[in-house]
Design a protein around this motif. Structure first.
Motif, mmCIF file in Angstrom:
data_model
loop_
_atom_site.group_PDB
_atom_site.id
_atom_site.type_symbol
_atom_site.label_atom_id
_atom_site.label_comp_id
_atom_site.label_asym_id
_atom_site.label_seq_id
_atom_site.Cartn_x
_atom_site.Cartn_y
_atom_site.Cartn_z
ATOM 1 N N GLU A 35 0.853 -1.189 0.000
ATOM 2 C CA GLU A 35 0.000 0.000 0.000
ATOM 3 C C GLU A 35 0.891 1.241 0.000
ATOM 4 O O GLU A 35 1.812 1.351 0.801
ATOM 5 C CB GLU A 35 -0.925 -0.040 1.232
ATOM 6 N N SER A 43 -10.110 5.399 -1.467
ATOM 7 C CA SER A 43 -11.544 5.721 -1.363
ATOM 8 C C SER A 43 -12.179 5.153 -0.105
ATOM 9 O O SER A 43 -13.280 5.543 0.264
ATOM 10 C CB SER A 43 -12.294 5.135 -2.565
ATOM 11 N N THR A 44 -11.515 4.188 0.529
ATOM 12 C CA THR A 44 -12.208 3.416 1.557
ATOM 13 C C THR A 44 -12.466 4.197 2.844
ATOM 14 O O THR A 44 -13.556 4.138 3.412
ATOM 15 C CB THR A 44 -11.422 2.116 1.836
ATOM 16 N N ALA A 351 -14.705 -1.122 -8.148
ATOM 17 C CA ALA A 351 -15.908 -1.275 -7.318
ATOM 18 C C ALA A 351 -16.421 0.100 -6.906
ATOM 19 O O ALA A 351 -15.713 0.851 -6.247
ATOM 20 C CB ALA A 351 -15.604 -2.102 -6.077
HETATM 21 C C1 LIG Z 1 -18.244 9.849 -0.296
HETATM 22 C C2 LIG Z 1 -18.248 8.393 -0.579
HETATM 23 C C3 LIG Z 1 -19.142 7.583 0.057
HETATM 24 C C4 LIG Z 1 -19.160 6.214 -0.225
HETATM 25 N N1 LIG Z 1 -20.060 5.410 0.448
HETATM 26 C C5 LIG Z 1 -20.071 4.088 0.207
HETATM 27 C C6 LIG Z 1 -20.965 3.246 0.925
HETATM 28 O O1 LIG Z 1 -21.753 3.696 1.736
HETATM 29 N N2 LIG Z 1 -20.939 1.914 0.664
HETATM 30 C C7 LIG Z 1 -20.081 1.380 -0.247
HETATM 31 O O2 LIG Z 1 -20.100 0.168 -0.421
HETATM 32 N N3 LIG Z 1 -19.213 2.165 -0.931
HETATM 33 C C8 LIG Z 1 -19.188 3.502 -0.722
HETATM 34 N N4 LIG Z 1 -18.311 4.298 -1.403
HETATM 35 C C9 LIG Z 1 -17.444 3.689 -2.425
HETATM 36 C C10 LIG Z 1 -16.225 3.037 -1.763
HETATM 37 O O3 LIG Z 1 -15.557 3.977 -1.020
HETATM 38 C C11 LIG Z 1 -15.302 2.448 -2.831
HETATM 39 O O4 LIG Z 1 -16.055 1.664 -3.729
HETATM 40 C C12 LIG Z 1 -14.255 1.549 -2.195
HETATM 41 O O5 LIG Z 1 -13.603 2.200 -1.162
HETATM 42 C C13 LIG Z 1 -13.250 1.091 -3.235
HETATM 43 O O6 LIG Z 1 -12.286 0.290 -2.587
HETATM 44 P P1 LIG Z 1 -10.931 -0.100 -3.303
HETATM 45 O O7 LIG Z 1 -10.192 -1.001 -2.398
HETATM 46 O O8 LIG Z 1 -11.222 -0.552 -4.668
HETATM 47 O O9 LIG Z 1 -10.150 1.287 -3.490
HETATM 48 P P2 LIG Z 1 -9.311 2.145 -2.456
HETATM 49 O O10 LIG Z 1 -9.918 2.196 -1.126
HETATM 50 O O11 LIG Z 1 -9.061 3.450 -3.105
HETATM 51 O O12 LIG Z 1 -7.976 1.330 -2.330
HETATM 52 C C14 LIG Z 1 -6.978 1.342 -3.322
HETATM 53 C C15 LIG Z 1 -5.648 1.513 -2.636
HETATM 54 O O13 LIG Z 1 -4.607 1.301 -3.562
HETATM 55 C C16 LIG Z 1 -3.518 2.118 -3.161
HETATM 56 N N5 LIG Z 1 -2.612 2.233 -4.295
HETATM 57 C C17 LIG Z 1 -2.894 2.765 -5.509
HETATM 58 N N6 LIG Z 1 -1.806 2.722 -6.300
HETATM 59 C C18 LIG Z 1 -0.831 2.140 -5.592
HETATM 60 C C19 LIG Z 1 0.506 1.826 -5.876
HETATM 61 N N7 LIG Z 1 1.053 2.102 -7.046
HETATM 62 N N8 LIG Z 1 1.237 1.226 -4.925
HETATM 63 C C20 LIG Z 1 0.698 0.934 -3.735
HETATM 64 N N9 LIG Z 1 -0.577 1.232 -3.406
HETATM 65 C C21 LIG Z 1 -1.327 1.820 -4.324
HETATM 66 C C22 LIG Z 1 -4.199 3.412 -2.774
HETATM 67 O O14 LIG Z 1 -3.392 4.204 -1.946
HETATM 68 C C23 LIG Z 1 -5.447 2.914 -2.080
HETATM 69 O O15 LIG Z 1 -5.314 2.834 -0.703
HETATM 70 C C24 LIG Z 1 -18.261 5.681 -1.151
HETATM 71 C C25 LIG Z 1 -17.355 6.499 -1.789
HETATM 72 C C26 LIG Z 1 -17.353 7.857 -1.515
HETATM 73 C C27 LIG Z 1 -16.387 8.736 -2.226
#
Ligand SMILES: Cc1cc2nc3c(=O)[nH]c(=O)nc-3n(C[C@H](O)[C@H](O)[C@H](O)COP(=O)(O)OP(=O)(O)OC[C@H]3O[C@@H](n4cnc5c(N)ncnc54)[C@H](O)[C@@H]3O)c2cc1C
Length: 809
Positions: A35, A43-44, A351
């Motif tokens: 990470e 986004s999480t 997602a």
């Molecule tokens: C305001 C808001 C409200 C929301 N409410 C909801 C809700 O109520 N319920 C729901 O289900 N969803 C909700 N969502 C959507 C949800 O937040 C996302 O769908 C989810 O967090 C995506 O998870 P992820 O693991 O794919 O991405 P992320 O959480 O973004 O994780 C990706 C990670 O990869 C890391 N990364 C990227 N590139 C690199 C690299 N080169 N090297 C190392 N690390 C790297 C990043 O730093 C990041 O931590 C909401 C979103 C927003 C903006």
């Protein structure tokens, strides 16, 4: 940092951590999650944390159910605070159409096993006494869901994973990924390199950037999304009970209680969707735990509607605003599975409801990585459901549409225009001018039905105003002749001295021995389950023409290319864009074609299930005497550019027989009367050909083929479920797939597809049920729109022309 790991996951949000945990649960703990900031810092961390059960897609409903089953237990499993609130949710309906949708989803819920009730306004007010139900027709009450603290829950899954031996490295950016000659990956990071057998892209909004490191890309576009938290609400301060999460399509908002405040999230329907400001929808590397400026103007009209529903919030002030980034794909399902064109490079990203989906996505992707397959139908999640057509322009248009329509009602049959057309044939405009309504299949515009009187479809879960139009198309084909442009099939030329042996190993059926022979064949996984279905014609001694489903273009191309052994002389070419396909079918098909070809089309020279290269109207064609309709007919595969002249000649010759144009709805009606199974619905990676009743397409004696060992074992052990062909006592709504099937009140299976058979006047479906309940003649029940309907199990022979006399005519 370690220098090797079996699996490296790039990204520590809900998706990456969900996978890390489930890989560990599967026994794979030689894993490393990297990470770039802190866990959840994409986004999480800032998400609102809702985990809805209500979702129309069957596979996604299973994904959500995994999270809603795991999250309530996580805190006691790990000691990490997750703040699970099992308050349930209510989605409001203000129209009859929405109510019908609720009933369909309630049918799905019964089979998946989560609690859902369709309730009236009075019951809604009992559960949420503050809601003004003016104009509300019903509510979809999902009892087992709620909301979590997303950061806490992600940390808890991370803890559960590391407790099982997984490793997490934070504050370390992946800067490059390189394929090694040995077949592994070298992952370069700020803290050194790691050699990995598998790499998983779980980089959220950065996923495109990570895919670009390996020369690939991802159809993802990032949008902003805001939710607001109010000052404390006096009524909540006084009350012990929490209101459910409310989902309000009229306002395009969700709202709930956040401690003693209100939380309101808005999916703006009109504002321009704020894509990430950096170029190409890619966020800057440096951003970490980043939020954007609040934008009140965009949400005011939505707020007004929320206040009408929840008047107790009208005078309260806003305490905080969260405006963060969400990744979206063109169809808003995540990308979960292998990346096209690459080996052991997996996608776990895209997602948009990733808090709810992280655990379920992790579970099914872990199964796929560890066992070579997942237990659920992955077709709607597999990243290879998109091809090159899903470029930046297409993805951005679709993602924006997905965002603004987040709360819209999506009835089956709906055509969403954003991003279209992506792939067209030279006949597209001609057909459109003739009233053709197209649907989209792997980017292709495919004829769906023809509006000859200018009518527009009134969407419904029940038979609607195009029921008779489709009936007329079927009648036109079965009583005379019809033509359809179906170029969207995936098409491959497989050639070389070892082509036959290669295909015999890759598919479960035996390739035709004679030139011109056609075989229906299934590509299986090592577990014996169905990966693909193809129609394969032997064009010459060492050349085969392989046709498979539109959405299988990338999957089959990869699978075939990757299956070639070093010592085999085989070439696989993707010729999908080169060949157009016009199908001419019906009792007068031969008469029609005889006028424009000198080739002998009589049975003595051109038998059913054979193919030949002939000229039709001067256009060189691969003519295949095979079709999905059960009528005399030919598929005419021809150079794509020459489609207009071929079509014009067919129509001119057909005018004598009142030749009709028909679309895919008519095809579906006719195919189910022939009991032909559909890939993706009736045939999926969840089931084997034995369960699907496809034994006659398995050539067990030909020697080794992929999946044979498993099939032999399953044959010995017996099957627990099998496909049945059913007639439904339907009144005005037919099965569409996903309806639960009951025997004497007990749930015994689920439908996989259904349609009304216009030639026979019968409502038909295919279903998978417990084998003990599968005998022809038995009576069962199916629930359609929450109504129990009688069902008779038919023989698995087609009810239309069981002896295939019409095909052989
Ligand atoms: C305001 C808001 C409200 C929301 N409410 C909801 C809700 O109520 N319920 C729901 O289900 N969803 C909700 N969502 C959507 C949800 O937040 C996302 O769908 C989810 O967090 C995506 O998870 P992820 O693991 O794919 O991405 P992320 O959480 O973004 O994780 C990706 C990670 O990869 C890391 N990364 C990227 N590139 C690199 C690299 N080169 N090297 C190392 N690390 C790297 C990043 O730093 C990041 O931590 C909401 C979103 C927003 C903006």
């Amino acid at each position: 940092m370690r220098s090797s790991a079996r699996v490296v996951i790039v990204g520590g949000g809900m998706m990456g951590v969900g996978l890390l945990y489930h890989l560990a649960e599967e026994g794979w703990s030689d894993t490393l999650l990297i990470e770039k900031g802190e866990l959840t810092s994409g986004s999480t961390w800032h998400a609102a944390g809702q985990c809805p059960s209500f979702i129309g897609d069957y596979t996604m409903a299973k994904v959500h159910h995994v999270g809603n089953t795991l999250y309530p237990k996580l805190e006691s499993m790990t000691g990490q605070y997750t703040s699970w609130h099992g308050c349930g949710g209510i989605r409001l309906a203000t129209t009859r159409a929405e109510l019908e949708w609720f009933k369909h989803v309630a049918d799905i819920a019964k089979h998946i096993g989560y609690g859902m009730e369709v309730i009236g306004p009075e019951e809604i007010r009992r559960i949420n006494p503050f809601l003004d139900t003016e104009g509300v027709v019903a509510g979809a009450w999902t009892l087992d869901d709620g909301h979590v603290d997303p950061a806490g829950t992600c940390q808890a899954m991370a803890k559960a994973a590391t407790n099982l031996g997984a490793t997490i490295v934070k504050q370390n950016r992946v800067t490059g990924i390189r394929a090694r000659a040995e077949g592994e990956w070298e992952v370069e990071t700020e803290k050194g390199s790691v050699i990995a057998e598998h790499v998983v892209n779980a980089a959220g909004c950065y996923a495109r950037r990570v895919s670009q490191m390996v020369g690939s890309d991802a159809p993802i576009w990032n949008t902003e999304h805001q939710y607001f938290i109010t000052e404390p609400i006096p009524e909540f301060v006084e009350r012990d009970e929490e209101i459910p999460v409310m989902r309000d399509p009229r306002a395009s908002c969700y709202y709930r209680q956040e401690q003693v405040s209100a939380l309101i999230g808005v999916y703006e329907t009109e504002a321009a969707v704020g894509a990430w400001r950096d170029s190409g929808g890619l966020p800057a590397w440096e951003s970490e735990s980043e939020l954007f400026e609040a934008d009140y103007d965009r949400v005011l009209p939505h707020f007004e509607r929320v206040m009408e529903r929840m008047p107790i919030w009208s005078d309260v002030g806003i305490k905080s605003v969260t405006n963060g980034a969400i990744p979206h794909t063109p169809d808003d399902n995540p990308l979960l599975g292998p990346a096209g064109g690459l080996r052991n490079f997996w996608m776990c990203c895209g997602a948009s409801i990733g808090i709810a989906q992280g655990a379920g996505c992790g579970k099914y992707l872990a199964q796929w990585i560890v066992h070579g397959d997942a237990e659920v139908n992955m077709a709607s999640l597999d990243p290879r459901r998109f091809g090159r057509f899903a470029n930046e322009v297409y993805t951005q248009a679709k993602a924006a549409d997905a965002y603004v329509q987040m709360y819209a009602l999506h009835i089956p049959g709906e055509e969403r225009e954003a991003g279209r057309p992506a792939r067209t044939t030279p006949l597209h405009e001609t057909l459109r001018d003739q009233g053709c309504v197209h649907t989209e299949a792997f980017g292709w515009e495919r004829p769906k039905w023809f509006s000859l009187d200018g009518r527009e479809e009134e969407l419904s879960y029940r038979r609607n105003n195009i029921f008779e139009v489709v009936a007329a198309e079927c009648r036109g084909v079965s009583e005379g002749v019809g033509v359809i442009e179906l170029s969207s099939f995936a098409k491959f030329d497989v050639s070389g001295p070892d082509a036959e042996a290669f295909l015999n190993r890759a598919f479960a059926n035996r390739m035709a021995a004679k030139v011109g022979g056609i075989r229906l064949a299934h590509r299986l996984g090592e577990n014996g389950r169905i990966q693909s279905e193809a129609t394969i014609t032997r064009i010459s001694e060492d050349r085969f023409y392989v046709l498979s489903g539109s959405s299988w273009e990338v999957k089959d191309f990869d699978a075939l290319k990757q299956a070639i052994r070093d010592d085999e002389k085989v070439t696989v070419e993707n010729v999908t864009d080169d060949w157009g396909n016009l199908i001419v079918a019906g009792p007068r098909a031969r008469d029609l074609l005889a006028k424009i070809t000198s080739a002998d089309l009589e049975n003595s020279n051109f038998r059913w299930l054979t193919g030949r290269e002939i000229d039709v109207a001067g256009v060189p064609c691969r003519a295949l005497r095979v079709n999905y309709l059960g009528e005399l007919g030919w598929e005419l595969h021809h150079p794509m550019a020459r489609m207009p002249e071929l079509y014009a000649a067919i129509k001119a010759s057909g005018s004598e027989y009142d030749a009709v144009d028909f679309g895919s709805l008519a095809v579906d009606s006719m195919r189910i009367e022939k009991c032909y199974r559909g890939i993706g619905a009736d045939l999926t990676n969840e089931i084997t050909p034995l369960e699907a009743g496809l034994g006659r397409f398995l050539e067990m004696e030909k020697g080794d083929f992929v999946g044979r060992e498993s099939l032999l074992r399953i044959q010995r052990e017996g099957i627990a479920q099998q496909l049945i062909y059913i007639e439904v006592d339907a009144r005005d709504a037919d099965c569409i797939g996903g309806e639960p099937v009951f025997s004497e009140g007990r749930l015994v299976g689920v439908t996989s597809s259904g349609a009304f058979g216009h030639r026979t006047g019968r409502s038909l479906a295919l279903a998978y049920v417990e084998s003990t309940k599968a005998a022809p003649g038995q009576k069962l029940e199916v629930e359609v729109l929450e109504e129990r309907l009688g069902v008779t199990i038919l023989e698995t022979e087609p009810i239309y022309d069981p002896s295939n006399a019409r095909l052989r005519a």
